[in-house]
Design a protein around this motif. Structure first.
Motif, short mmCIF file in Angstrom:
data_model
loop_
_atom_site.label_atom_id
_atom_site.label_comp_id
_atom_site.label_asym_id
_atom_site.label_seq_id
_atom_site.Cartn_x
_atom_site.Cartn_y
_atom_site.Cartn_z
N SER A 2 52.07 25.30 0.49
CA SER A 2 52.69 24.10 1.04
C SER A 2 52.28 22.91 0.21
O SER A 2 51.37 22.96 -0.58
CB SER A 2 52.26 23.91 2.50
N ASN A 4 51.09 20.13 1.45
CA ASN A 4 50.18 19.24 2.17
C ASN A 4 49.00 18.83 1.28
O ASN A 4 48.38 19.63 0.61
CB ASN A 4 49.71 19.84 3.50
N ASP A 5 48.71 17.53 1.30
CA ASP A 5 47.68 16.95 0.45
C ASP A 5 46.51 16.52 1.32
O ASP A 5 46.63 15.60 2.12
CB ASP A 5 48.26 15.74 -0.29
N PRO A 6 45.35 17.18 1.20
CA PRO A 6 44.22 16.82 2.06
C PRO A 6 43.65 15.43 1.80
O PRO A 6 42.85 14.93 2.59
CB PRO A 6 43.19 17.91 1.78
N PRO A 69 43.69 23.96 3.02
CA PRO A 69 44.71 23.29 3.83
C PRO A 69 45.89 24.20 4.17
O PRO A 69 46.73 23.84 4.99
CB PRO A 69 45.17 22.13 2.93
N ASP A 70 45.94 25.39 3.56
CA ASP A 70 47.08 26.29 3.74
C ASP A 70 46.83 27.36 4.81
O ASP A 70 47.70 28.20 5.06
CB ASP A 70 47.42 26.96 2.41
N GLN A 74 46.65 24.38 12.63
CA GLN A 74 47.12 23.00 12.57
C GLN A 74 46.14 22.10 11.83
O GLN A 74 46.45 20.94 11.56
CB GLN A 74 47.35 22.46 13.98
#
Length: 180
Positions: A2, A4-6, A69-70, A74
């Motif tokens: 994904s 998504n950027d932590p 993060p993957d 949630q």
């Protein structure tokens, strides 16, 4: 997996360098960094060797975190969180994050990972879930002691890190277990 950027909602910080004899940026973890505790064949739950340099002036301590993060949650998955590493420390040996923290310098505190243990827990992405990213981060901090209770979660630790961050050094390892 994904996008998504932590770091998307965290304060900007200077960058410095982290290298490893056991992890190459953008490459898969070695078997030793996978989780035998979670039943991954060959997994040894050994924290990676890390060496860092070029931290910003004024660094008084470091924290090290490993975050996926993957993970199919949630909130991602915290594999390791260590704080109060003295500013004079610039490397950790492979396996420093065992149950006793035997390779950590005096005063460093390991926080419980998302599996519940105060140690490094290796990668264990669900079979067939695709490639996961493991953000191995050395945080340079403006305080010697974050004063975070040893029983706190990595999320609480990272909340406190954000107020004292001077710089971040990041390696991103990957991991994948093919579907059977």
């Amino acid at each position: 997996m994904s996008g998504n950027d932590p770091f998307a909602r965290l304060p900007e910080a200077a960058t410095f360098t982290v290298t490893s004899e056991t992890v190459e940026d953008g490459k898969p973890f070695a078997a030793a960094q996978y989780s035998g505790l979670f039943g991954v064949p060959g997994g040894q739950d050994r924290s990676p060797q890390l060496t860092w340099s070029g931290a910003p002036e004024g660094t008084k301590s470091y924290a090290v975190t490993v975050f996926d993060p993957d993970a199919p949650t949630q909130s991602g998955f915290w594999h390791w969180a260590v704080a109060n590493i003295p500013a004079s420390t610039t490397s950790l040996p492979e396996g420093a994050g065992d149950d006793a923290g035997s390779g950590l310098p005096a005063g460093a505190i390991q926080y419980r990972n998302d599996a519940g243990g105060a140690r490094f827990i290796g990668a264990a992405p669900p079979a067939g879930h695709g490639t996961h990213r493991y953000f191995v981060i050395v945080h340079a901090l403006a305080v010697e002691d974050l004063q975070v209770d040893p029983g706190a979660s990595p999320a609480v630790l990272n909340f406190m890190i954000k107020d004292h961050i001077l710089g971040r050094a990041t390696l991103v390892a990957t991991g994948e277990i093919p579907a059977s």
